[in-house]
Write a protein that holds these residues in place. Structure first.
Motif: not given
Length: 315
Positions: A159-170, A136-147, A172-174
């Motif tokens: 690579r076949g992982a599940r993904t979660v985004l934690v942001s403060a931007n509902p 499981l991969v968790v991306g953490v970025t306040a803006s929700g768009r960090t490259p 988020s383009p990601i």
């Protein structure tokens, strides 16, 4: 890349009308305003608990199957992620390579900010190259768009992982490309764009809750007691004995002896003291129940001769 004036501002980057006069406030007025804004953060986190619960389930599934959880972040977000991952080791006795934090700019960015590193998509993709299918991969970025985070999430998915985004931007383009988006809307900061404030506080609350709930679900506690913590100094060894006493009702001398017999494994000591089982039987029951104390106790109770028709104890 679009010109800056064409990139929509996230809520975290907008000006907060309530703080437009902060440079003319008294110290107490300024602190009161910051505190009032901070009070909005737990409410925003409460609004996204269903999404956070879905993220926890993904983490439990990955770790229970022997896979890993990876955090990817930059700047404040990356430092908060590193802190959360590091604290799981002493608190829950988690093996160091099970929850791994990756920060843009590497470990030096923990104390010497490397702001340009968050734009390095190549580094994000390279860091995610160690992700495996089932992780499981968790991306953490306040803006929700960090490259850096975007590239890491994209590589992880490939690579076949599940993904979660934690942001403060509902918005988020990601977000459309991840499995779960946890996005507490903390709104504009007191100091425009300073996401180490409310957005950072929200990320700390979210990751604390995410990792703690995951560890509890995996049986790394008994009740609300840290039975799996690493007792690596005098203070923690004393705490470990008090945890045993709280969990079992035994006195400290009994707890000390049980812990010694269990080779320092507090969870085994808990089971021996509550179930009256041998160290070997307690350890085996915990292995069979994947470390869940309540399940191990039920298993030992089911195997007890008393349950097999022997004489029952007095009431």
């Amino acid at each position: 890349m679009r010109p800056v004036d064409e990139v929509p501002l996230s809520r975290t980057e907008q000006r907060n009308p309530r703080s437009s006069t902060i440079d003319r406030m008294s110290t107490l007025e300024l602190l009161s305003l910051i505190n009032a804004e901070d009070c909005l953060v737990p409410v925003a986190v409460a609004d996204v608990l269903p999404a956070l619960a879905a993220a926890v389930e993904l983490a439990v599934t990955a770790l229970a199957a022997g896979h890993r959880v990876h955090y990817f972040g930059a700047g404040t977000s990356g430092r908060i992620a590193v802190l959360d991952a590091a604290e799981l080791i002493p608190t829950f006795g988690l093996e160091p390579d099970r929850v791994v934090a990756h920060i843009a700019g590497g470990t030096s960015a923990l104390t010497r900010p490397s702001e340009a590193a968050e734009d390095d998509e190549t580094a994000g993709a390279a860091a995610a190259a160690e992700v495996s299918e089932g992780d499981l991969v968790v991306g953490v970025t306040a803006s929700g768009r960090t490259p850096y985070v975007r590239a890491a999430l994209s590589t992880a998915r490939a690579r076949g992982a599940r993904t979660v985004l934690v942001s403060a931007n509902p918005a988020s383009p990601i977000a459309p490309a991840v499995d779960v988006h946890v996005a507490p809307d903390t709104g504009p900061e007191v100091l425009t764009g300073s996401t180490r404030m409310k957005a950072g506080t929200a990320q700390k609350l979210v990751l604390n809750a995410f990792s703690t709930a995951t560890m509890v679900r995996l049986g790394r506690t008994y009740s609300n007691l840290m039975t799996d913590m690493l007792a690596s100094n005098a203070k923690l060894r004393d705490r470990q004995l008090r945890i045993l006493a709280e969990a079992t009702g035994a006195d400290l001398a009994q707890c000390r002896q049980a812990l010694l017999s269990a080779g320092g494994d507090a969870k085994v000591a808990v089971v021996t003291l509550i179930a009256g089982a041998s160290t070997e039987a307690a350890g085996q029951a915990l292995v069979e129940t994947e470390g869940h104390v309540h399940q191990a106790l039920r298993l030992l109770d089911h195997r007890s001769p008393l349950r097999a028709g022997a004489e029952h104890p007095p009431d």
